[in-house]
Design a protein around this motif. Structure first.
Motif, PDB file in Angstrom:
ATOM      1  N   HIS A  81       0.831  -1.210   0.000  1.00  0.00           N
ATOM      2  CA  HIS A  81       0.000   0.000   0.000  1.00  0.00           C
ATOM      3  C   HIS A  81       0.865   1.260   0.000  1.00  0.00           C
ATOM      4  CE1 HIS A  81      -2.777  -3.090   1.533  1.00  0.00           C
ATOM      5  NE2 HIS A  81      -3.734  -2.345   0.985  1.00  0.00           N
ATOM      6  N   TYR A  82       2.006   1.171   0.689  1.00  0.00           N
ATOM      7  CA  TYR A  82       2.907   2.317   0.693  1.00  0.00           C
ATOM      8  C   TYR A  82       3.546   2.504  -0.685  1.00  0.00           C
ATOM      9  CZ  TYR A  82       6.860   5.315   1.920  1.00  0.00           C
ATOM     10  OH  TYR A  82       7.780   6.332   1.968  1.00  0.00           O
ATOM     11  N   SER A  83       3.868   1.372  -1.333  1.00  0.00           N
ATOM     12  CA  SER A  83       4.426   1.451  -2.688  1.00  0.00           C
ATOM     13  C   SER A  83       3.426   2.057  -3.656  1.00  0.00           C
ATOM     14  CB  SER A  83       4.837   0.041  -3.157  1.00  0.00           C
ATOM     15  OG  SER A  83       5.824  -0.507  -2.316  1.00  0.00           O
ATOM     16  N   ALA A  84       2.162   1.651  -3.514  1.00  0.00           N
ATOM     17  CA  ALA A  84       1.116   2.218  -4.380  1.00  0.00           C
ATOM     18  C   ALA A  84       0.952   3.714  -4.129  1.00  0.00           C
ATOM     19  CB  ALA A  84      -0.203   1.486  -4.133  1.00  0.00           C
ATOM     20  N   TYR A  85       1.089   4.111  -2.869  1.00  0.00           N
ATOM     21  CA  TYR A  85       0.997   5.534  -2.534  1.00  0.00           C
ATOM     22  C   TYR A  85       2.106   6.329  -3.209  1.00  0.00           C
ATOM     23  CZ  TYR A  85       1.694   9.770   0.199  1.00  0.00           C
ATOM     24  OH  TYR A  85       1.891  11.077   0.580  1.00  0.00           O
ATOM     25  N   LYS A  87       3.711   5.561  -5.963  1.00  0.00           N
ATOM     26  CA  LYS A  87       3.476   5.641  -7.407  1.00  0.00           C
ATOM     27  C   LYS A  87       2.404   6.674  -7.730  1.00  0.00           C
ATOM     28  CE  LYS A  87       4.835   0.887  -8.505  1.00  0.00           C
ATOM     29  NZ  LYS A  87       4.393  -0.422  -9.058  1.00  0.00           N
ATOM     30  N   SER A  88       1.334   6.680  -6.944  1.00  0.00           N
ATOM     31  CA  SER A  88       0.261   7.653  -7.186  1.00  0.00           C
ATOM     32  C   SER A  88       0.732   9.078  -6.952  1.00  0.00           C
ATOM     33  CB  SER A  88      -0.955   7.366  -6.301  1.00  0.00           C
ATOM     34  OG  SER A  88      -0.623   7.539  -4.932  1.00  0.00           O
ATOM     35  N   SER A  89       1.799   9.226  -6.143  1.00  0.00           N
ATOM     36  CA  SER A  89       2.335  10.553  -5.890  1.00  0.00           C
ATOM     37  C   SER A  89       3.254  11.023  -7.005  1.00  0.00           C
ATOM     38  CB  SER A  89       3.102  10.569  -4.563  1.00  0.00           C
ATOM     39  OG  SER A  89       2.243  10.216  -3.499  1.00  0.00           O
ATOM     40  N   GLU A  94      11.224   6.619  -5.224  1.00  0.00           N
ATOM     41  CA  GLU A  94      11.887   7.573  -4.351  1.00  0.00           C
ATOM     42  C   GLU A  94      11.123   7.688  -3.045  1.00  0.00           C
ATOM     43  OE1 GLU A  94      12.521  11.310  -6.169  1.00  0.00           O
ATOM     44  OE2 GLU A  94      13.413  10.477  -7.990  1.00  0.00           O
ATOM     45  N   GLU A  95      11.816   8.108  -2.030  1.00  0.00           N
ATOM     46  CA  GLU A  95      11.185   8.291  -0.727  1.00  0.00           C
ATOM     47  C   GLU A  95      10.219   9.462  -0.771  1.00  0.00           C
ATOM     48  OE1 GLU A  95      10.310   7.518   3.233  1.00  0.00           O
ATOM     49  OE2 GLU A  95      11.381   6.344   1.746  1.00  0.00           O
ATOM     50  N   VAL A  96       8.977   9.241  -0.392  1.00  0.00           N
ATOM     51  CA  VAL A  96       7.964  10.294  -0.386  1.00  0.00           C
ATOM     52  C   VAL A  96       7.553  10.548   1.056  1.00  0.00           C
ATOM     53  CG1 VAL A  96       5.686  11.004  -1.152  1.00  0.00           C
ATOM     54  CG2 VAL A  96       7.125   9.583  -2.644  1.00  0.00           C
ATOM     55  N   GLU A  97       7.685  11.774   1.450  1.00  0.00           N
ATOM     56  CA  GLU A  97       7.325  12.130   2.811  1.00  0.00           C
ATOM     57  C   GLU A  97       6.096  13.020   2.825  1.00  0.00           C
ATOM     58  OE1 GLU A  97      10.572  13.918   4.780  1.00  0.00           O
ATOM     59  OE2 GLU A  97      11.920  12.203   4.529  1.00  0.00           O
TER      60      GLU A  97
END
Length: 663
Positions: A81-85, A87-89, A94-97
């Motif tokens: 779910h974090y990986s999907a988040y 990609k959607s971002s 890359e690290e998304v904060e």
């Protein structure tokens, strides 16, 4: 309830980290905490504090300093779910904060919410509210009511300074509306609103003050307060007009203001166009005099509606009567507020739609004894037709997006023609009502004269509409005076006074070629030749010089009036017209801007009273006046006159649509 602590004494609890419930926040320095929700021991099955993944909402880890955060880091690396988040971002791999939490932004948002929705300052201390904020972000440091109050006052001060600068930079003059309001604690508040056209030629309206005034509310008291307010804003030297209702204290107050401003040379034409009477208020007085003639019929309709809405069984009985009368209407049946004639018009209009249903209910319900007879129904229809144009015009004048002043004169003239026609009616009741209404009309509009020549001001506004100019005004005056000569004299008077007002904006304005002509004449006059000496004895020399000058000295006003009119049926943004032609008409466009800005009613101030009524109600009555003013004015600056709550309505209704009857 709010304490009456002065704003200067408010202590802002900036050191909230000292609070016991906040001690553990400073220890959580790892960025991984951004991706997890903190659950306390009462919210978990095993009774331990845990951290729940924001994305999968299934994996949780003990949030204890002895356990560390490595397990959470590993979970994020494997969490689908974090990986999907990510990609959607749009940042795959890359690290998304999440956005970094900012306590300053949080406090600003809280202050804005309090101002917009009228929350009490103590709202920030409510346990449920604090739990929600802590759940959404465990870094939130909740604040106390005094901090919330200080933040609201800080926002108010910041916006006030910006508005001061805006008003200072307004190139034209500013028109005002002013009205008094009494709170549920019988305390008087004065609402002052400024109206102006900004640099983009957009009509703007800003509430400047909503201040408490000590009793008695005399003209001299209001004058002192108002003058101080205008000086505080720094606009006392650039006022064009002030729109007021017909209270005697307002008349005295504007007299004092006019004398003061005239002594400073701050008003145009000696303040002849300074005082404007609220059009909606005058219409209200006119209509009320007409309604007195049929008051007994209006009372009958009001009693009928009250009877029907008294209980659910009566409402159902009336719905059944509507069906039996085969009426297809589904509009609501209104009960008016007697002090608001426009709600009375709505009540009569809706009642006439259900005329047959009223008769049907009188047949089946012996207790329904207020139904009008046939003659009274016919009279109601005629009165409704009389009130309809008044209602339409009042709605136009009283919108929160108020119209420019060029629409005023034509609509008032339309009312006069209607009343004049009704005074010739064969119906005795209609004729009597029309005569009473016309007396009031003549008192405030038709026979208006003296220093407060506001009818002249709105005649100027019609002239400055390129679709009408002088021709429409001449047509109106001919129908009013029924004498072409008298109408021509009136037009000449209007044209002369408009020219005098224009000189206040451009005292020496002429078309460019006049300067060269005049300088040439001066050089000839200064010649010392013998031929020039002889011309001194030419008795026609001065006449020829005057004619030559007058034929060439066309002002911008003359040029505008000589230009062809636009098609009357064209939809025109009149402010945009003057913006686009500013280079052609020069100072005349400045005059047009100031005249078109003059508000027709005090509705801008009255709209603020509904906000005041929600903030100062019987459950919250301890606000000090300074805080009341800050909350109300800041709300208007941020959100205008929009309402996020249910606005006060003009009456109650009986819904006749069964499918919607439970709403």
């Amino acid at each position: 309830m709010e304490s009456n602590t002065d704003a200067s004494e408010v202590q802002v609890d900036t050191n909230v980290d000292d609070a016991p419930e906040s001690q553990h926040f400073s220890k959580r320095r790892s960025k991984v905490w951004i991706h997890f929700l903190s659950l306390n021991s009462t919210e978990t099955k095993d009774g331990k504090e845990r951290a729940l993944c924001k994305y999968c909402k299934t994996s949780s880890f003990i949030s204890n300093s002895s356990y560390g955060t490595s397990n959470m880091q590993k979970h994020l690396e494997k969490c689908k779910h974090y990986s999907a988040y990510k990609k959607s971002s749009g940042v795959d791999g890359e690290e998304v904060e999440d956005n970094v939490y900012d306590q300053k932004v949080y406090r600003e948002l809280v202050a804005t919410a309090i101002i917009k929705h009228g929350y009490a300052f103590s709202w920030v201390e409510h346990e449920g509210n604090r739990r929600i904020h802590a759940y959404l972000n465990n870094q939130v440091r909740t604040i106390c009511r005094n901090t919330a109050k200080a933040d609201c006052l800080k926002l108010h001060k910041s916006l006030k300074n910006k508005l001061k600068e805006t008003l200072h930079n307004v190139s034209g003059r500013i028109s005002l509306t002013c009205d008094m309001w009494t709170s549920c604690q019988t305390e008087g508040y004065l609402c002052l609103t400024a109206h102006y056209i900004d640099a983009n030629w957009k009509l703007s309206s800003r509430v400047l003050n909503f201040c408490h005034i000590d009793s008695p509310h005399t003209g001299s008291t209001m004058y002192t307060v108002l003058l101080d307010l205008l000086q505080d804003w720094g606009i006392d030297y650039k006022i064009f007009s002030i729109t007021l209702d017909n209270a005697s204290s307002n008349d005295k107050m504007q007299d004092y203001l006019k004398d003061t401003f005239n002594a400073r040379g701050a008003l145009l034409c000696g303040g002849a166009y300074f005082h404007v009477r609220c059009a909606a208020h005058v219409l209200n007085l006119i209509v009320k005099d007409g309604l007195k003639v049929i008051e007994h019929i209006v009372v009958k309709i009001r009693d009928c509606v009250k009877y029907i809405k008294w209980s659910e069984s009566r409402k159902n009985a009336f719905r059944q009567s509507v069906k039996l009368a085969k009426i297809q209407e589904t509009k609501a049946l209104w009960l008016d507020v007697p002090t608001r004639w426009n709600s009375t018009y709505m009540m009569l209009d809706r009642a006439i739609l259900y005329r047959e249903a009223f008769k049907q209910m009188a047949v089946v319900d012996s207790s329904f004894r207020h139904c009008p007879n046939t003659e009274e129904w016919e009279m109601l229809e005629k009165i409704r037709d009389i009130l309809e144009p008044f209602y339409d015009i009042t709605m136009m004048f009283s919108g929160s997006d108020y119209p420019t002043a060029n629409l005023y004169f034509g609509n008032v003239w339309r009312i006069l023609m209607l009343l004049r026609e009704l005074t010739k009616s064969n119906e005795a009741v209609l004729k009597k009502a029309a005569i009473e209404m016309k007396k009031k009309f003549d008192k405030y509009w038709f026979n208006s004269s003296g220093e407060d020549d506001y009818s002249m001001l709105f005649a100027f506004a019609v002239i400055l509409d390129p679709r009408y100019k002088l021709s429409f005004l001449k047509y109106c005056y001919e129908s009013i005076f029924e004498d072409e000569i008298e109408a021509t004299l009136k037009i000449s008077d209007v044209r002369f006074k408009l020219g005098m007002l224009f000189k206040e904006y451009a005292p020496e304005t002429r078309v460019p070629y006049e300067t060269s002509l005049t300088s040439g004449s001066n050089s000839n006059t200064m010649s010392t030749s013998s031929s020039d000496h002889k011309r001194k004895f030419d008795i026609f020399a001065d006449y020829d010089k005057r004619e030559a000058t007058s034929s060439c000295a066309k002002t911008q006003l003359d040029i505008y009036l000589d230009d062809p009119k636009m098609d009357r049926k064209v939809e025109l943004d009149i402010l945009n017209f003057w913006k686009e032609n500013e280079h052609r008409y020069g100072e005349l466009s400045r005059l047009a801007r100031d005249i078109l800005t003059v508000p027709l009613t005090t509705v801008a101030s009255e709209s603020t009273f509904s906000i005041g009524g929600r903030i100062l109600n019987k459950w919250r009555s301890s606000y000090i006046p300074e805080n009341v003013e800050a909350l109300i004015t800041t709300r208007s600056w941020l959100f205008g006159y929009e309402s996020t709550e249910d606005e006060e309505f003009v009456g109650s209704f009986v819904d006749l649509n069964e499918k919607k009857s439970n709403r």
